[in-house]
Design a protein around this motif. Structure first.
Motif, PDB file in Angstrom:
ATOM      1  N   GLY A  26      12.860  -2.238  94.641  1.00 26.40           N
ATOM      2  CA  GLY A  26      11.587  -1.917  95.264  1.00 26.40           C
ATOM      3  C   GLY A  26      10.485  -1.523  94.308  1.00 26.40           C
ATOM      4  N   LYS A  27      10.744  -1.527  93.004  1.00 23.94           N
ATOM      5  CA  LYS A  27       9.713  -1.149  92.046  1.00 23.94           C
ATOM      6  C   LYS A  27       8.777  -2.326  91.773  1.00 23.94           C
ATOM      7  N   GLU A  28       7.499  -2.034  91.646  1.00 23.95           N
ATOM      8  CA  GLU A  28       6.505  -3.071  91.396  1.00 23.95           C
ATOM      9  C   GLU A  28       6.879  -3.886  90.158  1.00 23.95           C
ATOM     10  N   ILE A 354       1.447 -22.978 103.863  1.00 23.11           N
ATOM     11  CA  ILE A 354       0.833 -22.235 102.754  1.00 23.11           C
ATOM     12  C   ILE A 354      -0.368 -21.461 103.290  1.00 23.11           C
ATOM     13  N   THR A 355      -0.242 -20.142 103.305  1.00 26.66           N
ATOM     14  CA  THR A 355      -1.329 -19.305 103.816  1.00 26.66           C
ATOM     15  C   THR A 355      -2.134 -18.660 102.696  1.00 26.66           C
ATOM     16  N   HIS A 356      -1.565 -18.587 101.486  1.00 28.08           N
ATOM     17  CA  HIS A 356      -2.253 -17.947 100.368  1.00 28.08           C
ATOM     18  C   HIS A 356      -1.920 -18.669  99.060  1.00 28.08           C
ATOM     19  N   ASP A 357      -2.912 -18.799  98.206  1.00 29.39           N
ATOM     20  CA  ASP A 357      -2.728 -19.276  96.838  1.00 29.39           C
ATOM     21  C   ASP A 357      -3.121 -18.140  95.907  1.00 29.39           C
ATOM     22  N   LEU A 358      -2.192 -17.735  95.039  1.00 22.18           N
ATOM     23  CA  LEU A 358      -2.425 -16.607  94.146  1.00 22.18           C
ATOM     24  C   LEU A 358      -2.150 -16.999  92.699  1.00 22.18           C
ATOM     25  N   ASP A 362      -1.272 -11.872  89.957  1.00 19.23           N
ATOM     26  CA  ASP A 362      -1.369 -11.176  91.237  1.00 19.23           C
ATOM     27  C   ASP A 362      -0.075 -11.259  92.047  1.00 19.23           C
ATOM     28  N   ILE A 363       1.039 -11.446  91.386  1.00 24.35           N
ATOM     29  CA  ILE A 363       2.294 -11.682  92.098  1.00 24.35           C
ATOM     30  C   ILE A 363       2.682 -10.516  93.001  1.00 24.35           C
ATOM     31  N   ASN A 364       2.358  -9.283  92.615  1.00 22.61           N
ATOM     32  CA  ASN A 364       2.704  -8.147  93.480  1.00 22.61           C
ATOM     33  C   ASN A 364       1.959  -8.198  94.808  1.00 22.61           C
ATOM     34  N   LYS A 365       0.807  -8.848  94.817  1.00 27.33           N
ATOM     35  CA  LYS A 365       0.061  -9.027  96.064  1.00 27.33           C
ATOM     36  C   LYS A 365       0.860  -9.879  97.042  1.00 27.33           C
ATOM     37  N   ALA A 366       1.580 -10.877  96.519  1.00 28.90           N
ATOM     38  CA  ALA A 366       2.415 -11.722  97.375  1.00 28.90           C
ATOM     39  C   ALA A 366       3.488 -10.892  98.069  1.00 28.90           C
ATOM     40  N   PHE A 367       4.101  -9.947  97.338  1.00 31.98           N
ATOM     41  CA  PHE A 367       5.098  -9.070  97.933  1.00 31.98           C
ATOM     42  C   PHE A 367       4.471  -8.215  99.033  1.00 31.98           C
ATOM     43  N   GLU A 368       3.284  -7.686  98.775  1.00 31.57           N
ATOM     44  CA  GLU A 368       2.599  -6.866  99.771  1.00 31.57           C
ATOM     45  C   GLU A 368       2.312  -7.660 101.036  1.00 31.57           C
ATOM     46  N   GLY A 372       4.120  -6.945 104.650  1.00 28.55           N
ATOM     47  CA  GLY A 372       3.218  -6.586 105.738  1.00 28.55           C
ATOM     48  C   GLY A 372       3.122  -7.621 106.831  1.00 28.55           C
ATOM     49  N   GLY A 373       3.876  -8.709 106.720  1.00 25.80           N
ATOM     50  CA  GLY A 373       3.848  -9.752 107.738  1.00 25.80           C
ATOM     51  C   GLY A 373       2.533 -10.494 107.807  1.00 25.80           C
ATOM     52  N   LYS A 374       1.835 -10.607 106.662  1.00 28.41           N
ATOM     53  CA  LYS A 374       0.498 -11.201 106.625  1.00 28.41           C
ATOM     54  C   LYS A 374       0.480 -12.627 106.089  1.00 28.41           C
ATOM     55  N   CYS A 375       1.643 -13.190 105.804  1.00 26.30           N
ATOM     56  CA  CYS A 375       1.642 -14.530 105.216  1.00 26.30           C
ATOM     57  C   CYS A 375       2.868 -15.303 105.682  1.00 26.30           C
ATOM     58  N   LEU A 376       2.802 -16.625 105.503  1.00 27.40           N
ATOM     59  CA  LEU A 376       3.993 -17.465 105.586  1.00 27.40           C
ATOM     60  C   LEU A 376       4.506 -17.684 104.168  1.00 27.40           C
ATOM     61  N   ARG A 377       3.807 -18.520 103.426  1.00 24.48           N
ATOM     62  CA  ARG A 377       4.156 -18.718 102.026  1.00 24.48           C
ATOM     63  C   ARG A 377       2.936 -18.479 101.149  1.00 24.48           C
ATOM     64  N   CYS A 378       3.131 -17.637 100.134  1.00 25.65           N
ATOM     65  CA  CYS A 378       2.150 -17.465  99.061  1.00 25.65           C
ATOM     66  C   CYS A 378       2.592 -18.347  97.914  1.00 25.65           C
ATOM     67  N   VAL A 379       1.782 -19.329  97.549  1.00 29.52           N
ATOM     68  CA  VAL A 379       2.068 -20.146  96.388  1.00 29.52           C
ATOM     69  C   VAL A 379       1.447 -19.488  95.170  1.00 29.52           C
ATOM     70  N   ILE A 380       2.267 -19.242  94.154  1.00 28.34           N
ATOM     71  CA  ILE A 380       1.824 -18.559  92.952  1.00 28.34           C
ATOM     72  C   ILE A 380       1.668 -19.587  91.840  1.00 28.34           C
ATOM     73  N   HIS A 381       0.464 -19.667  91.311  1.00 30.62           N
ATOM     74  CA  HIS A 381       0.134 -20.673  90.305  1.00 30.62           C
ATOM     75  C   HIS A 381       0.261 -20.069  88.904  1.00 30.62           C
ATOM     76  N   MET A 382       1.008 -20.740  88.051  1.00 28.11           N
ATOM     77  CA  MET A 382       1.205 -20.286  86.675  1.00 28.11           C
ATOM     78  C   MET A 382       0.010 -20.701  85.811  1.00 28.11           C
ATOM     79  N   PRO A 383      -0.229 -19.977  84.702  1.00 27.61           N
ATOM     80  CA  PRO A 383      -1.305 -20.396  83.782  1.00 27.61           C
ATOM     81  C   PRO A 383      -1.026 -21.788  83.240  1.00 27.61           C
ATOM     82  N   ASN A 384      -2.084 -22.532  82.987  1.00 30.45           N
ATOM     83  CA  ASN A 384      -1.908 -23.889  82.431  1.00 30.45           C
ATOM     84  C   ASN A 384      -1.347 -23.811  81.016  1.00 30.45           C
TER      85      ASN A 384
END
Length: 384
Positions: A26-28, A354-358, A362-368, A372-384
């Motif tokens: 559970g740690k960030e 896909i409800t969010h692109d992060l 900002d990966i901890n935002k995806a966990f939040e 919180g039941g605010k998303c289906l899938r958060c797609v996390i984009h890696m640096p180029n």
């Protein structure tokens, strides 16, 4: 004058990269610089392009039952092969791939059987190490950092066994396809392959996250006449209708047990019930919601606590069946390319999940959002 060219063999080099490391339950997650070993025989090293957060990542991150830390989570990902280990002939540098949290060796008893996708060699790895040598490929200052499901995609680069990746076409967007390495594939397969839903049937789905709504989509495409969605978060209901849900129930709105509500709505019980919550109590409720004689319950969720399922023997004696489903029963390397083709033909609308692109930072935002039941899938984009 003569000149010479030096060829760098990347497959023999340790590299450093950024990874989101979990240091305790559970740690960030903390963005750390990690060392990543070269791919060993029959392994490949992948530059992760996109990864998405799955509920099972959150469950394992929160779990106090078998804590394995420090750890790099993530298993639902797409990327590009950076280097290959000795003996790998299936992949080469530059190939586009999806990672697989459970592999397919193609030669064991289960891989050769049409009845199973539970590979005896590359099955689900729960100890945080690689299949081949029971060691980690990640480290920080010489100390091991453990894997998750032998993938660990919350990192700019990762190493997986070649049997735990599948090559995909290079002309398909990797930010969409990553969902097929777990969630969407799991739900569709549970509906089509495990349950084999029939036309005009009644279906009840407990849990309306990505997996549950993938089941609903699969049921809709199979011609089910009545698809009931059950969730304690009514905020999900509007989105759920887009995937074929015809009737929505919030258990907190009813005083009587929810299985009785469902049995009344379905004239004695649903033909099929799907548990997509990760709660063994809900498995029992799903069994109670099925009809006598042929009612089938499929469980897909990963429980955080109380892993034992409890049910009166009479539920099974009356003809009900309980089945488990891992990645929808698909043989991952053999079957997932077929789902990619279906997406290309616009037969399965992956984009709608896909409800969010992060960004990776900002990966901890995806966990939040997921907690919180605010998303289906958060797609996390890696640096180029």
């Amino acid at each position: 004058m003569s000149s010479s060219t030096t060829t760098i063999n990347r497959s023999s080099q340790v590299i450093t990269c950024k990874a989101a490391v979990a240091w305790g339950p559970g740690k960030e997650l903390v963005m750390e610089e990690v060392e990543l070993s070269p791919p060993q025989p029959m392994e490949i090293r992948i530059k992760v392009v996109c990864t998405s957060l799955c509920r099972s990542d959150v469950t394992a991150w929160q779990s106090q039952l078998t804590p394995i830390f420090p750890r790099i989570f993530g298993h639902e990902a797409s990327g590009i092969v950076e280097s290959v280990g000795q003996g790998v002939t299936e992949f080469q540098e530059g190939d586009h791939v999806l990672t697989l949290f459970t592999g397919e060796c193609m030669t064991c008893r289960h891989c050769l059987s049409t009845q199973s996708n539970m590979c005896q060699v590359l099955g689900l790895e729960r100890r945080g190490v690689m299949h081949s040598d029971q060691k980690t490929r990640f480290s920080i200052k010489g100390e091991p950092v453990y894997h998750y499901c032998a993938v660990s995609s919350f990192s700019e680069f990762t190493v997986v066994h070649s049997g735990c990746a599948v090559k995909v076409r290079s002309d398909v967007p990797l930010d969409k396809l990553c969902l097929l390495s777990c969630g969407v594939a799991a739900g569709l397969g549970a509906a089509w392959k495990v349950a084999d839903i029939s036309k005009q049937s009644t279906v009840v789905i407990f849990g309306l996250g990505t997996v549950g709504l993938s089941v609903a989509l699969g049921a809709k495409l199979r011609g089910a006449s009545h698809i009931i969605g059950v969730d304690t978060n009514s905020d999900k209901f509007e989105k759920a209708r887009l995937f074929g849900i015809t009737d929505l129930i919030n258990p907190t709105d009813h005083e009587e047990p929810i299985h009785q509500v469902i049995k009344r709505k379905t004239n004695g019980g649903a033909d099929y019930a799907f548990e997509c919550v990760g709660d063994t109590g809900t498995v029992t409720t799903a069994l109670l919601s099925c009809c006598d004689g042929w009612g089938l319950t499929v469980t897909l969720g990963v429980p955080k606590v109380e892993p034992e399922v409890k049910a009166h023997y009479g539920l099974l004696l009356s003809g009900r069946t309980l089945k488990g489903s891992l990645i929808g029963g698909w043989k991952p390397k053999s079957d997932i390319p077929k789902l990619v083709d279906m997406y290309i033909r616009k037969e399965i609308p992956i984009d709608q999940f896909i409800t969010h692109d992060l960004q990776f930072a900002d990966i901890n935002k995806a966990f939040e959002l997921m907690i919180g039941g605010k998303c289906l899938r958060c797609v996390i984009h890696m640096p180029n």
